[in-house]
Design an enzyme around this catalytic site. Sequence first.
Site, PDB file in Angstrom:
ATOM      1  N   CYS A 188      -1.946  -3.640   3.505  1.00 53.45           N
ATOM      2  CA  CYS A 188      -2.897  -4.709   3.208  1.00 53.45           C
ATOM      3  C   CYS A 188      -2.270  -6.082   3.442  1.00 53.45           C
ATOM      4  CB  CYS A 188      -3.425  -4.585   1.782  1.00 53.45           C
ATOM      5  SG  CYS A 188      -2.155  -4.588   0.523  1.00 53.45           S
ATOM      6  N   HIS A 236       3.968  14.294   6.162  1.00 52.03           N
ATOM      7  CA  HIS A 236       3.902  15.747   5.989  1.00 52.03           C
ATOM      8  C   HIS A 236       4.593  16.336   7.211  1.00 52.03           C
ATOM      9  CE1 HIS A 236       0.950  14.762   2.937  1.00 52.03           C
ATOM     10  NE2 HIS A 236       0.368  14.000   3.849  1.00 52.03           N
ATOM     11  N   SER A 281       0.829  -1.198   0.000  1.00 54.27           N
ATOM     12  CA  SER A 281       0.000   0.000   0.000  1.00 54.27           C
ATOM     13  C   SER A 281       0.869   1.254   0.000  1.00 54.27           C
ATOM     14  CB  SER A 281      -1.040   0.038   1.106  1.00 54.27           C
ATOM     15  OG  SER A 281      -2.021   1.000   0.750  1.00 54.27           O
TER      16      SER A 281
END
Length: 125
Positions: free
Chosen positions: A96, A81, A76
């Site tokens: 996943c 940030h 995935s």
Amino acid sequence: LKSGILMKSESVSSGLNLYHAIINLEGCKESETSEVNEVKTRLYDIVKKSGMNAVGEKFHQFKPSGVTGIILLSESHISIHTWPEKRFIAMDIFSCTGREKAEVAIESAIRCFTHERYKRKIIKR
């Protein structure tokens, strides 16, 4: 689920083994969060420690400082940030592959950056 809007009392489960971690790190060192190369190196360390597989990436360097980036994984993704001036990092780890690799990635992410406190939320999807 009504008209595509999730109501607070409802839950959604795909029946798959999906884990999504939302991690906030507060009181971070500005030197660890300001430059894209430093942040990228630390994220790849998380990928390596978790046994996940990177298949792509995109990072952006803000001026005068701060980074946003994502590493695409065959499992995935991991995104970040940073706000060095606020000493804050927001990360997402979505896996996943089930709980084991996800937990290693989450713990590695928390240890990867120097911080005073953290919050994490795990969503099983």
